[in-house]
Design an enzyme around this catalytic site. Structure first.
Site, PDB file in Angstrom:
ATOM      1  N   ASP A   1       2.362  -0.727  11.781  1.00 58.01           N
ATOM      2  CA  ASP A   1       2.242  -2.072  12.361  1.00 58.01           C
ATOM      3  C   ASP A   1       3.460  -2.963  12.121  1.00 58.01           C
ATOM      4  O   ASP A   1       3.361  -4.191  12.209  1.00 58.01           O
ATOM      5  CB  ASP A   1       0.994  -2.768  11.819  1.00 58.01           C
TER       6      ASP A   1
ATOM      7  N   ARG B   1      -6.327  -2.833   9.182  1.00 56.49           N
ATOM      8  CA  ARG B   1      -6.960  -4.150   9.078  1.00 56.49           C
ATOM      9  C   ARG B   1      -6.555  -5.073  10.212  1.00 56.49           C
ATOM     10  O   ARG B   1      -7.354  -5.828  10.737  1.00 56.49           O
ATOM     11  CB  ARG B   1      -6.605  -4.789   7.732  1.00 56.49           C
TER      12      ARG B   1
ATOM     13  N   ASP C   1       5.507  -5.293   6.014  1.00 56.48           N
ATOM     14  CA  ASP C   1       6.000  -6.638   6.295  1.00 56.48           C
ATOM     15  C   ASP C   1       5.982  -7.537   5.062  1.00 56.48           C
ATOM     16  O   ASP C   1       6.902  -8.326   4.838  1.00 56.48           O
ATOM     17  CB  ASP C   1       5.170  -7.285   7.407  1.00 56.48           C
TER      18      ASP C   1
ATOM     19  N   THR D   1       4.262   2.339   5.838  1.00 52.98           N
ATOM     20  CA  THR D   1       2.859   1.922   5.899  1.00 52.98           C
ATOM     21  C   THR D   1       2.116   2.837   6.862  1.00 52.98           C
ATOM     22  O   THR D   1       2.633   3.156   7.936  1.00 52.98           O
ATOM     23  CB  THR D   1       2.704   0.462   6.357  1.00 52.98           C
TER      24      THR D   1
ATOM     25  N   GLY E   1       0.820  -1.208   0.000  1.00 57.85           N
ATOM     26  CA  GLY E   1       0.000   0.000   0.000  1.00 57.85           C
ATOM     27  C   GLY E   1       0.850   1.253   0.000  1.00 57.85           C
ATOM     28  O   GLY E   1       1.879   1.301   0.673  1.00 57.85           O
TER      29      GLY E   1
ATOM     30  N   ARG F   1       0.623  -5.165  -6.354  1.00 55.26           N
ATOM     31  CA  ARG F   1       0.716  -6.489  -5.747  1.00 55.26           C
ATOM     32  C   ARG F   1       1.304  -7.431  -6.802  1.00 55.26           C
ATOM     33  O   ARG F   1       1.079  -7.258  -7.989  1.00 55.26           O
ATOM     34  CB  ARG F   1      -0.668  -6.995  -5.339  1.00 55.26           C
TER      35      ARG F   1
ATOM     36  N   ASP G   1      -0.299   2.125   8.683  1.00 56.68           N
ATOM     37  CA  ASP G   1      -0.824   1.404   9.851  1.00 56.68           C
ATOM     38  C   ASP G   1       0.134   1.403  11.039  1.00 56.68           C
ATOM     39  O   ASP G   1      -0.267   1.071  12.149  1.00 56.68           O
ATOM     40  CB  ASP G   1      -1.144  -0.046   9.480  1.00 56.68           C
TER      41      ASP G   1
ATOM     42  N   GLN H   1      -7.290   8.297   3.424  1.00 56.54           N
ATOM     43  CA  GLN H   1      -6.241   8.337   4.453  1.00 56.54           C
ATOM     44  C   GLN H   1      -4.858   8.033   3.896  1.00 56.54           C
ATOM     45  O   GLN H   1      -3.852   8.335   4.531  1.00 56.54           O
ATOM     46  CB  GLN H   1      -6.558   7.327   5.561  1.00 56.54           C
TER      47      GLN H   1
END
Length: 320
Positions: free
Chosen positions: A129, A171, A103, A125, A11, A72, A127, A252
């Protein structure tokens, strides 16, 4: 090394362009040739590669998205796809790669490293994360974007005395939701990392706060929790407060990166090139305890990020 390359994968995140710029200019400053791999691992397999110089990356530091595009690539998950990518590196004389992504992108970098192509991962990213680092490129911008959108929704919620249930991205991680919730004064924040009881943790809380005179409410829900429409319906049926669900979605991901994301991306990109220039690969750039560093890519992928429960409890305590 004489020639390295940079790619963005997964992303997109605000600040990726700043990282690309830093990689290119740091490489040039260190006497390296730098190439850009377009469309991530798909472009690496297909040989969609261009030369980059100092002027190629002019006027991109303030732009969202990624000038190298991202995609992707299911083929890269196969042994045949990895072998094709290695052959492309040999054909173009690429001796090391900076991989900007999350990741999933780092797993690709690990696979290339095992095949003899040194790679350095740069965490990008929204996120936040990635387990090996406390910060990832794009997180600050995404938080600010979400905050601005929720602030606008609150104006309408206040005018109509409503409850606004807002889904933000994340997610598998609730960091974006938690920080947005704190910044926007949400009455409740629902994240995948913390179990919750909708009636006890949201409905009852709204009822109690309503008794103090508050007439409009914000509930932030992480994408991984989902079901914002049903949550809004349940709140309205249980409390009698008109409730509306809003999914912020991909807005976002976009926008001009904040100062923090531009600076962090630049530092990450520079450090990645320093490593490759020293002949060091198979690493992930990290930000831990206010310092830029790096971690073994294999160990980094085994780490688990611990959600800050104390911060979550603080957010819950002050949302009254």
């Amino acid at each position: 090394m004489k020639r390295i390359a940079v790619l963005t994968s997964g992303g997109d995140a605000p600040g990726m362009n700043a990282a690309i710029r830093a990689v290119v200019r740091a490489g040039i400053a260190m006497g390296l040739e730098v190439m850009g791999i377009r469309r991530g691992y798909s472009g690496l397999i297909d040989g969609d590669i261009v030369n980059l110089d100092a002027r190629s990356v002019s006027d991109i530091i303030h732009r969202g998205g990624t000038m190298l595009y991202t995609a992707r690539c299911p083929e890269f998950k196969t042994q045949e796809g990895i072998n094709k990518a290695v052959e492309t590196c040999k054909r173009f004389g690429i001796e090391g790669i900076v991989v900007v992504g999350g990741d999933g992108s780092f797993r690709g970098a690990r696979d290339l490293s095992l095949k003899g192509i040194p790679c350095v991962g740069v965490p990008g990213t929204i996120d936040n994360d990635i387990s090996s680092t406390e910060y990832t490129i794009g997180f600050d911008t995404a938080m600010n974007t979400a905050m601005e959108m929720v602030d606008k929704l609150r104006d309408t919620a206040q005018s109509h005395e409503r409850c606004s249930v807002v889904e933000v991205m994340g997610r598998h991680a609730g960091y974006l939701a938690l920080h947005t919730g704190i910044a926007c004064g949400a009455v409740s924040v629902l994240v995948p990392e913390v179990e919750f009881d909708l009636d006890k943790d949201v409905i009852e809380k709204i009822r109690e706060i309503k008794k103090t005179g508050k007439k409009h409410f914000i509930v932030i829900v992480a994408e991984g929790v989902g079901g914002v429409e049903k949550i809004a319906e349940h709140i309205e049926q249980a409390t009698g407060i008109e409730s509306r669900a809003t999914i912020l979605g991909h807005v976002q991901r976009g926008g001009s990166p904040t100062v923090r994301d531009r600076v962090m991306a630049s530092q990450f990109g520079y450090h990645a090139v320093e490593l490759l220039n020293k002949g060091i690969g198979n690493r992930v750039v990290t930000y831990v305890n206010n310092r830029i560093g790096d971690e073994d890519i294999f160990e980094a992928l085994q780490m688990k990020k611990i959600f800050d429960v104390e911060e979550y409890e603080m957010a819950t305590a002050i949302s009254i």
